[in-house]
Scaffold this active site. Structure first.
Site, PDB file in Angstrom:
ATOM      1  N   ARG A  85       0.862  -1.192   0.000  1.00  0.00           N
ATOM      2  CA  ARG A  85       0.000   0.000   0.000  1.00  0.00           C
ATOM      3  C   ARG A  85       0.897   1.240   0.000  1.00  0.00           C
ATOM      4  O   ARG A  85       1.833   1.317   0.798  1.00  0.00           O
ATOM      5  CB  ARG A  85      -0.935   0.006   1.238  1.00  0.00           C
ATOM      6  CG  ARG A  85      -1.870  -1.200   1.283  1.00  0.00           C
ATOM      7  CD  ARG A  85      -2.928  -1.048   2.364  1.00  0.00           C
ATOM      8  NE  ARG A  85      -3.949  -0.085   1.983  1.00  0.00           N
ATOM      9  CZ  ARG A  85      -4.862   0.401   2.840  1.00  0.00           C
ATOM     10  NH1 ARG A  85      -4.846   0.032   4.102  1.00  0.00           N
ATOM     11  NH2 ARG A  85      -5.764   1.263   2.415  1.00  0.00           N
ATOM     12  N   GLN A 194     -15.077   1.266   7.282  1.00  0.00           N
ATOM     13  CA  GLN A 194     -14.274   1.136   8.511  1.00  0.00           C
ATOM     14  C   GLN A 194     -14.979   1.782   9.701  1.00  0.00           C
ATOM     15  O   GLN A 194     -14.826   1.345  10.842  1.00  0.00           O
ATOM     16  CB  GLN A 194     -12.892   1.786   8.321  1.00  0.00           C
ATOM     17  CG  GLN A 194     -11.947   1.018   7.419  1.00  0.00           C
ATOM     18  CD  GLN A 194     -12.049   1.441   5.972  1.00  0.00           C
ATOM     19  OE1 GLN A 194     -13.088   1.919   5.519  1.00  0.00           O
ATOM     20  NE2 GLN A 194     -10.981   1.255   5.225  1.00  0.00           N
ATOM     21  N   ASP A 235      -2.646   9.413   7.411  1.00  0.00           N
ATOM     22  CA  ASP A 235      -1.758   8.397   6.827  1.00  0.00           C
ATOM     23  C   ASP A 235      -0.418   8.978   6.415  1.00  0.00           C
ATOM     24  O   ASP A 235       0.574   8.253   6.294  1.00  0.00           O
ATOM     25  CB  ASP A 235      -2.429   7.715   5.637  1.00  0.00           C
ATOM     26  CG  ASP A 235      -3.516   6.785   6.126  1.00  0.00           C
ATOM     27  OD1 ASP A 235      -4.613   7.267   6.449  1.00  0.00           O
ATOM     28  OD2 ASP A 235      -3.243   5.574   6.235  1.00  0.00           O
ATOM     29  N   LYS A 246      -8.221   8.828   5.094  1.00  0.00           N
ATOM     30  CA  LYS A 246      -9.280   8.087   4.397  1.00  0.00           C
ATOM     31  C   LYS A 246     -10.156   9.003   3.559  1.00  0.00           C
ATOM     32  O   LYS A 246     -10.535  10.083   4.007  1.00  0.00           O
ATOM     33  CB  LYS A 246     -10.108   7.340   5.445  1.00  0.00           C
ATOM     34  CG  LYS A 246     -11.253   6.520   4.915  1.00  0.00           C
ATOM     35  CD  LYS A 246     -10.840   5.548   3.837  1.00  0.00           C
ATOM     36  CE  LYS A 246      -9.770   4.584   4.277  1.00  0.00           C
ATOM     37  NZ  LYS A 246      -9.112   3.900   3.138  1.00  0.00           N
TER      38      LYS A 246
HETATM   39  O1  MRU Z   1      -7.560   2.051   4.384  1.00  0.00           O
HETATM   40  P1  MRU Z   1      -7.341   2.071   5.866  1.00  0.00           P
HETATM   41  O2  MRU Z   1      -8.476   1.478   6.637  1.00  0.00           O
HETATM   42  O3  MRU Z   1      -6.005   1.524   6.259  1.00  0.00           O
HETATM   43  O4  MRU Z   1      -7.318   3.634   6.227  1.00  0.00           O
HETATM   44  C1  MRU Z   1      -7.072   4.025   7.551  1.00  0.00           C
HETATM   45  C2  MRU Z   1      -7.162   5.485   7.748  1.00  0.00           C
HETATM   46  O5  MRU Z   1      -7.351   6.258   6.837  1.00  0.00           O
HETATM   47  C3  MRU Z   1      -6.909   5.987   9.142  1.00  0.00           C
HETATM   48  O6  MRU Z   1      -7.650   7.148   9.390  1.00  0.00           O
HETATM   49  C4  MRU Z   1      -5.410   6.307   9.278  1.00  0.00           C
HETATM   50  O7  MRU Z   1      -4.649   5.226   8.863  1.00  0.00           O
HETATM   51  C5  MRU Z   1      -5.050   6.670  10.660  1.00  0.00           C
HETATM   52  S1  MRU Z   1      -5.101   5.245  11.740  1.00  0.00           S
HETATM   53  C6  MRU Z   1      -4.581   5.717  13.275  1.00  0.00           C
END
Ligand code: MRU
Length: 343
Positions: A85, A194, A235, A246
Site C-alpha cells: 500500500r 471502517q 496516513d 481516508k
Molecule cells: O484504508 P485504511 O483502513 O487503512 O485507512 C485508515 C485510515 O485512513 C486511518 O484514518 C489512518 O490510517 C489513521 S489510523 C490511526
C-alpha cells in the site's frame, strides 16, 4: 483489549478486520506473501498498524533463513511488503527502521540464532513504542475536548489501527474516561465501511455513546449545531501540514471550516513525511472498482460502470485547527511547528 497483532511461534497472528463486527477471527501469516495479501486486502489496516505488521513481516522473511541467505531473503521481503500500500508513510518508516537494525546487526557479526531474536526485538520495540505514543497522543488530545462534547470522526483510528489505544479514537477514549464526551458521530466511511464496521464496534466495547451516520450527513448535523469538534487520524502529513487520510476526510474538513467547527488531526511523528513539501506529492492508493459497485457482498451498480475509487484524499493543512502528536499539540502555521517537532 482484543489483541490485534502478535508474533506467535514464528508466525504473525492478526485479528482479521474484514470479518468484523460479525466475527472475531484470527489469521496466521506464516509467509511474507500471506502478510502482504492481508495488508492489501485490509485484513490488517490503519497507518501505524501496517507499519507494525510490516516490521514483523521482515522478521518473518528471515525467520527460517540460513546465514548465507539472510541478506537476500530480507531484501526480497522488504520489496514485497513495500509494494502493498503506497499512502501511509508509517509502513516505509517501519521498514526503514528495521532495515537500519538489520544492517547494524550484520555489521556487528552476531550469530544467526541471536540475530533473528534481536531483529524480532526491533519489531517488538516498534509495536511497544506505538502503544506508548498512542497513550501520549490521547492525553494531549483530551485536553482539547470541552466538557459534554459531541465529536465526529471518520474511518477507524483506534486499537484496530495502531499498536495501542489509537490516535483520534485514543483521544476520544481518554476524553470519555475524563467525563468530557457526551457522544460520538461515526461516519460510515464508504466504500469499505471502517467507521460502520470497526469504529462503532470499538466504541460499543468501551461503552462510549455513538451514532452511525452516512458520510454525506455530517454537514447537516454541523448546520444544526450538533457537533462540537471533529477528530481524525492521518496516513501521511507533509512539511506544510497538508495530510492524506481516508477518502471523505477532506469534505469533512471543508464542512467543519464552513460551520466553524474545530477540526483536529491526531497522529504519531511516524506519520510525518517532511521530505514532501505539500500534499500534491502524496501517492494516493487507487483500489478496485468493485469496492464501489458493491455494498459489502451485494452488487448495487451496473457491473461495467466506470468507477473512481481513491482510498485516500488530501486535506489542506489550512483547514486544520490543531494537530496532536506524542510531543504535544501544534497549531498553525504548521510549516514552522512541524519543523520544530520533527527535528
Ligand atoms: O484504508 P485504511 O483502513 O487503512 O485507512 C485508515 C485510515 O485512513 C486511518 O484514518 C489512518 O490510517 C489513521 S489510523 C490511526
Amino acid at each position: 483489549m482484543q489483541k490485534v497483532i502478535a508474533w506467535q511461534n514464528g508466525a504473525i497472528k492478526l485479528l482479521d478486520q474484514r470479518r468484523l463486527p460479525l466475527k472475531v477471527e484470527y489469521l496466521a501469516c506464516k509467509k511474507v506473501e500471506d502478510l502482504a495479501v492481508a495488508i492489501e486486502g485490509l485484513a490488517v489496516r490503519g497507518a501505524p498498524l501496517i507499519g507494525i505488521a510490516g516490521a514483523y513481516g521482515l522478521v518473518l522473511g528471515v525467520w527460517h533463513s540460513d546465514a548465507k541467505n539472510l541478506g537476500a531473503d530480507f531484501r526480497k521481503s522488504y520489496r514485497r511488503i513495500k509494494r502493498t500500500r503506497p499512502t501511509a508513510v508509517n509502513l516505509f518508516w517501519a521498514l526503514d527502521r528495521m532495515e537500519a537494525r538489520f544492517n547494524s546487526l550484520i555489521k556487528s557479526g552476531v550469530a544467526a540464532g541471536s540475530f533473528k531474536k534481536k531483529l524480532l526485538q526491533a519489531a517488538l520495540d516498534i509495536h511497544h513504542d506505538d502503544a506508548v505514543t498512542c497513550g501520549l497522543i490521547g492525553r494531549y488530545g483530551a485536553e482539547l475536548i470541552k466538557k459534554n462534547a459531541v465529536i465526529i470522526t471518520h474511518c477507524n483510528t483506534g486499537e484496530l489501527a495502531t499498536g495501542g489505544i489509537g490516535t483520534a479514537l485514543g483521544v476520544i477514549s481518554i476524553a470519555h474516561k475524563m467525563g468530557r464526551v457526551r457522544s460520538v458521530y461515526v461516519d460510515e466511511t464508504r466504500p469499505l465501511l471502517q467507521g460502520a464496521r470497526l469504529t462503532t464496534w470499538e466504541l460499543a466495547r468501551q461503552k462510549i455513546p455513538a451514532t452511525l451516520i452516512c458520510d454525506n450527513m455530517a454537514a447537516s448535523l454541523m448546520a444544526a449545531g450538533k457537533i462540537d469538534c471533529a477528530i481524525v487520524g492521518a496516513d501521511r502529513i507533509c512539511a506544510n501540514g497538508d495530510f492524506a487520510n481516508k477518502i471523505g476526510t477532506y469534505s469533512l474538513a471543508v464542512n467543519a471550516r464552513y460551520h466553524g467547527v474545530p477540526f483536529y488531526v491526531a497522529a504519531p511523528l511516524s506519520t510525518f513525511d517532511v521530505a514532501l513539501a505539500d500534499g500534491s506529492r502524496i501517492p494516493i492508493e487507487q483500489r478496485k472498482p468493485d469496492e464501489v459497485r458493491r455494498f459489502g457482498q451485494c452488487r448495487t451498480a451496473p457491473g461495467k460502470i466506470a468507477v473512481f475509487n481513491p482510498s485516500f484524499d488530501v486535506t489542506p493543512g489550512k483547514l486544520v485547527s490543531a494537530m496532536i502528536t506524542e510531543k504535544g499539540v501544534i497549531r498553525p502555521p504548521f510549516g514552522r511547528a512541524i519543523k520544530g517537532i520533527s527535528g
